[in-house]
Design an enzyme around this catalytic site. Structure first.
Site, PDB file in Angstrom:
ATOM      1  N   HIS A 158       6.731 -72.040 128.664  1.00 18.15           N
ATOM      2  CA  HIS A 158       7.362 -72.663 127.507  1.00 18.15           C
ATOM      3  C   HIS A 158       8.675 -71.947 127.213  1.00 18.15           C
ATOM      4  O   HIS A 158       8.718 -70.714 127.200  1.00 18.15           O
ATOM      5  CB  HIS A 158       6.441 -72.559 126.287  1.00 18.15           C
ATOM      6  CG  HIS A 158       7.055 -73.062 125.022  1.00 18.15           C
ATOM      7  ND1 HIS A 158       7.223 -74.405 124.767  1.00 18.15           N
ATOM      8  CD2 HIS A 158       7.554 -72.406 123.948  1.00 18.15           C
ATOM      9  CE1 HIS A 158       7.798 -74.539 123.577  1.00 18.15           C
ATOM     10  NE2 HIS A 158       8.018 -73.340 123.064  1.00 18.15           N
ATOM     11  N   SER A 160      11.783 -71.775 124.386  1.00 17.90           N
ATOM     12  CA  SER A 160      12.254 -72.164 123.058  1.00 17.90           C
ATOM     13  C   SER A 160      13.098 -71.037 122.487  1.00 17.90           C
ATOM     14  O   SER A 160      13.072 -69.911 122.985  1.00 17.90           O
ATOM     15  CB  SER A 160      11.084 -72.475 122.124  1.00 17.90           C
ATOM     16  OG  SER A 160      10.454 -71.292 121.710  1.00 17.90           O
ATOM     17  N   ASP A 172       8.536 -77.534 128.000  1.00 19.66           N
ATOM     18  CA  ASP A 172       7.270 -77.093 128.577  1.00 19.66           C
ATOM     19  C   ASP A 172       7.210 -77.471 130.047  1.00 19.66           C
ATOM     20  O   ASP A 172       7.642 -78.555 130.430  1.00 19.66           O
ATOM     21  CB  ASP A 172       6.093 -77.739 127.843  1.00 19.66           C
ATOM     22  CG  ASP A 172       6.000 -77.281 126.404  1.00 19.66           C
ATOM     23  OD1 ASP A 172       5.926 -76.070 126.183  1.00 19.66           O
ATOM     24  OD2 ASP A 172       6.001 -78.144 125.506  1.00 19.66           O
TER      25      ASP A 172
END
Length: 182
Positions: A158, A160, A172
Site C-alpha cells: 500500500h 499513501s 494498493d
C-alpha cells in the site's frame, strides 16, 4: 552503515530496551515482482537488498531478520494505446520471521514501512496528494532451495502519504515476487 541501521531499528522500537544478539549477513539479494493494482493498474518492481541482520533475542519475536531494501517500481495504467506511467523509488526496512515449514521449506511472514518518491503526483485518475509516499507491506515468503538462494513471495503493498496532504487516496497492489541471493 550498520550502526545507522541498528539505530533506525532501535528508534522504531523493534528492539526497545532489551539487548539483542545481532549478526550481519553481507549477502546481496535481487527481486523481480509483478504488481497488480486496482482496475487497470499493473507494474513491475525491481528490488535490491544489500544486507540482512539476524536478531536472536527480539522481544515478542525471538529469532527474526531485518533487511533494508531499495526498489524501483514501474506502474502502468489503462490500455496499450493510452498508457499512463509512473515511477516510484523506495527505501524500506523490512522485518522477516519464519513461522512454519511447508514440505521442509521455510515459510516466512514479512512486514515493513518505508519511504517512496513518485515522479508523478497524478496517476490512474487519482491525485495522490504528494510526490512523497509511504510504502507499507505485508507478505508471505517461501524458500525454494536448500542453499537459501531462491525465494518466492506474495505481498500486499500500500502506498499513501499518511495524511500529509489533504488528498490521500492511496494505491494498493498485490505482488508476486521471485528473488535470489548471490
Amino acid at each position: 552503515m550498520q550502526r545507522w541501521l541498528v539505530a533506525l531499528v532501535l528508534s522504531f522500537g523493534i528492539i526497545g530496551q532489551a539487548q539483542a544478539d545481532i549478526r550481519t549477513e553481507q549477502v546481496s539479494q535481487l527481486s523481480v515482482e509483478y504488481l497488480k493494482g486496482e482496475g487497470r493498474v499493473q507494474g513491475l518492481r525491481l528490488a535490491y537488498r544489500p544486507v540482512e541482520f539476524h536478531f536472536t533475542t527480539l522481544p515478542l519475536l525471538g529469532d527474526a531478520n531485518l533487511y533494508l531494501e531499495a526498489s524501483t517500481n514501474f506502474w502502468q495504467y489503462d490500455q496499450p494505446s493510452r498508457y499512463q506511467s509512473n515511477v516510484a523509488l523506495a527505501l524500506s526496512p523490512v522485518l522477516k520471521k519464519q513461522f512454519a515449514s511447508w514440505y521442509g521449506k521455510p515459510v516466512f511472514w514479512e512486514f515493513g514501512i518505508g519511504v517512496t518518491m513518485l515522479n508523478k503526483r497524478e496517476f490512474a485518475g487519482k491525485d495522490l496528494g504528494s510526490y512523497f509516499q509511504f510504502e507499507d507491506r505485508l507478505g508471505l515468503l517461501i524458500e525454494l532451495d536448500p542453499q537459501h538462494r531462491k525465494m518466492l513471495a506474495i505481498r500486499y503493498m500500500h502506498y499513501s502519504n499518511a495524511g500529509l496532504s489533504s488528498r490521500n487516496p492511496g494505491m494498493d497492489f498485490l505482488n508476486i515476487a521471485y528473488s535470489w541471493r548471490f
